[in-house]
Write a protein that holds these residues in place. Structure first.
Motif, PDB file in Angstrom:
ATOM      1  N   HIS A 224      -2.897   2.596   7.420  1.00  0.00           N
ATOM      2  CA  HIS A 224      -1.469   2.962   8.307  1.00  0.00           C
ATOM      3  C   HIS A 224      -0.910   1.754   8.681  1.00  0.00           C
ATOM      4  O   HIS A 224      -1.067   1.310   9.803  1.00  0.00           O
ATOM      5  CB  HIS A 224      -1.796   4.545   9.070  1.00  0.00           C
ATOM      6  CG  HIS A 224      -0.172   4.707   9.378  1.00  0.00           C
ATOM      7  ND1 HIS A 224       0.268   5.915   8.133  1.00  0.00           N
ATOM      8  CD2 HIS A 224      -0.138   4.700  10.467  1.00  0.00           C
ATOM      9  CE1 HIS A 224       0.987   6.224   9.121  1.00  0.00           C
ATOM     10  NE2 HIS A 224       1.237   6.070  10.446  1.00  0.00           N
TER      11      HIS A 224
ATOM     12  N   ASP B  16       2.322   1.149  11.271  1.00  0.00           N
ATOM     13  CA  ASP B  16       3.703   1.556  12.008  1.00  0.00           C
ATOM     14  C   ASP B  16       4.326   0.261  12.216  1.00  0.00           C
ATOM     15  O   ASP B  16       4.748  -0.391  13.344  1.00  0.00           O
ATOM     16  CB  ASP B  16       3.113   1.654  13.138  1.00  0.00           C
ATOM     17  CG  ASP B  16       2.154   3.313  12.884  1.00  0.00           C
ATOM     18  OD1 ASP B  16       2.344   4.332  12.363  1.00  0.00           O
ATOM     19  OD2 ASP B  16       0.622   3.686  13.697  1.00  0.00           O
TER      20      ASP B  16
ATOM     21  N   HIS C  35       4.624   3.505   7.722  1.00  0.00           N
ATOM     22  CA  HIS C  35       5.150   4.568   7.994  1.00  0.00           C
ATOM     23  C   HIS C  35       6.582   3.654   9.056  1.00  0.00           C
ATOM     24  O   HIS C  35       6.589   2.822  10.017  1.00  0.00           O
ATOM     25  CB  HIS C  35       4.358   5.254   9.354  1.00  0.00           C
ATOM     26  CG  HIS C  35       5.585   5.873  10.425  1.00  0.00           C
ATOM     27  ND1 HIS C  35       4.642   6.243  11.249  1.00  0.00           N
ATOM     28  CD2 HIS C  35       6.069   7.025  10.010  1.00  0.00           C
ATOM     29  CE1 HIS C  35       4.943   7.367  11.733  1.00  0.00           C
ATOM     30  NE2 HIS C  35       6.219   7.569  10.585  1.00  0.00           N
TER      31      HIS C  35
ATOM     32  N   MET D 183       9.808   3.916  11.719  1.00  0.00           N
ATOM     33  CA  MET D 183      10.758   4.318  12.638  1.00  0.00           C
ATOM     34  C   MET D 183      11.569   3.297  13.130  1.00  0.00           C
ATOM     35  O   MET D 183      11.630   3.205  13.825  1.00  0.00           O
ATOM     36  CB  MET D 183       9.236   4.353  13.717  1.00  0.00           C
ATOM     37  CG  MET D 183       8.248   5.834  13.695  1.00  0.00           C
ATOM     38  SD  MET D 183       6.655   5.411  14.552  1.00  0.00           S
ATOM     39  CE  MET D 183       5.480   4.553  13.675  1.00  0.00           C
TER      40      MET D 183
ATOM     41  N   ASP E  99       0.104  12.668  11.488  1.00  0.00           N
ATOM     42  CA  ASP E  99       0.163  11.718  12.476  1.00  0.00           C
ATOM     43  C   ASP E  99       0.633  11.300  13.989  1.00  0.00           C
ATOM     44  O   ASP E  99       1.363  11.923  14.297  1.00  0.00           O
ATOM     45  CB  ASP E  99       1.179  10.478  11.785  1.00  0.00           C
ATOM     46  CG  ASP E  99       0.760   9.163  12.409  1.00  0.00           C
ATOM     47  OD1 ASP E  99       0.021   8.913  13.296  1.00  0.00           O
ATOM     48  OD2 ASP E  99       2.372   8.259  12.079  1.00  0.00           O
TER      49      ASP E  99
HETATM   50 ZN    ZN Z   1       2.566   6.449  12.258  1.00  0.00          ZN
END
Ligand code: ZN
Ligand code: DX5
Length: 214
Positions: free
Chosen positions: A31, A33, A64, A66, A173
Motif C-alpha cells: 500500500h 500513500d 492510494h 490523497m 485503511d
Molecule cells: Zn492509505
C-alpha cells in the motif's frame, strides 16, 4: 484476507531493506500513500519513491492517492508501477470520467471514502469499480485511532455490492490491528491496510501472517 502493508510507516532511509522484507512476507499487496499537502494536511512522496519500491518487489502496488486533481497524473502513476490506483471521492468532481481514465491506462481502479462520506454516494459507479477503500481514520497520517463507525460502513458497502451484483473488493485503511481487523473481517472486509501495526511490531513478517489469518 488480502493484506496490504502501508509503506508510509517504513524507514525511508532503508527503503530497499523494508521493501524486500515486505516482498518476502505473506503480504499480498504493497500500500503506497501519496499525499499532496492540499487534499490532506501532510506531504508524503511521489514518483521516484514508487519507482524505487517497484525495483525491489513485483507485488501488486496498491496506490492510494490523497491528492487534488488526480486526473493530471494517471499516466505517470502507471509508468511508476501502480497496479491499482485509488482516488478519493471527495477529490473528484467528475468521478465517472476519472474511473474510465484509470481503466483506460491499464490499471485496476479504486475509490476511497473519507469517514464522513456515506457509502450510498457510490451507487451509480459501484459496478465500474475494482475496489472501494473505506477510510477508518481521517487521511493524512499513520498511527491514528480507528473510527468504530467504519464497521457499519463496511456492512453497508457489502450490501450495496451484493444488491448491484458488483465485484469491488472492500479494503479498509487506518488503525487496523488484530482486534479491529477481526471485527472488519466479520463485517465483510476483504483487504486490510496496516502501517504502524506492522512496522512498530517486533516481527513485522509474523504480524503480517497473523493479519492474513483473520
Ligand atoms: Zn492509505
Ligand atoms: C492514512 C493512510 C494510511 C496509513 C495507515 O492517511 O492512508 O494508509 O498509512 O496507517 P496506520 O495503519 O498506522 O493507521
Amino acid at each position: 484476507m488480502i493484506i496490504s502493508p502501508s509503506v508510509l510507516s517504513c524507514d525511508f532511509g532503508n527503503i530497499q531493506r523494508d521493501t524486500q522484507m515486505l516482498h518476502q512476507s505473506e503480504a499480498d499487496w504493497l500500500h503506497i500513500d501519496v499525499m499532496d499537502g492540499v487534499f490532506v494536511p501532510n506531504i508524503s512522496f511521489g514518483f521516484p519513491v514508487l519507482e524505487a519500491i517497484r525495483k525491489h518487489s513485483d507485488k501488486v502496488m496498491d496506490v492510494h492517492l490523497m491528492i487534488q486533481n488526480p486526473d493530471k497524473y494517471i499516466l505517470d502513476f502507471k509508468k511508476s508501477g501502480a497496479d491499482i490506483l485509488t482516488v478519493h471521492y471527495e477529490a473528484c468532481p467528475h468521478l465517472h470520467r476519472t474511473i474510465g481514465a484509470i481503466k483506460e491506462a491499464g490499471m485496476k481502479v479504486g475509490v476511497a471514502l473519507n469517514p464522513h462520506t456515506p457509502v450510498h454516494l457510490l451507487e451509480e459507479v459501484i459496478q465500474d469499480l475494482d475496489l472501494v477503500l473505506i477510510m477508518s481514520v481521517n487521511p493524512g497520517f499513520g498511527g491514528q485511532k480507528f473510527i468504530q463507525a467504519s464497521i457499519a460502513k463496511v456492512e453497508k458497502l457489502a450490501k450495496l455490492i451484493k444488491e448491484k451484483n458488483a465485484h469491488a473488493i472492500i479494503e479498509i485503511d487506518g488503525g487496523v490491528n488484530l482486534e479491529t481487523g477481526k471485527l472488519l473481517a466479520e463485517a465483510g472486509a476483504q483487504a486490510l491496510v496496516a502501517g504502524s501495526f506492522v512496522f512498530n511490531s517486533v516481527d513485522p513478517q509474523a504480524t503480517i501472517s497473523a493479519l492474513k489469518k483473520l
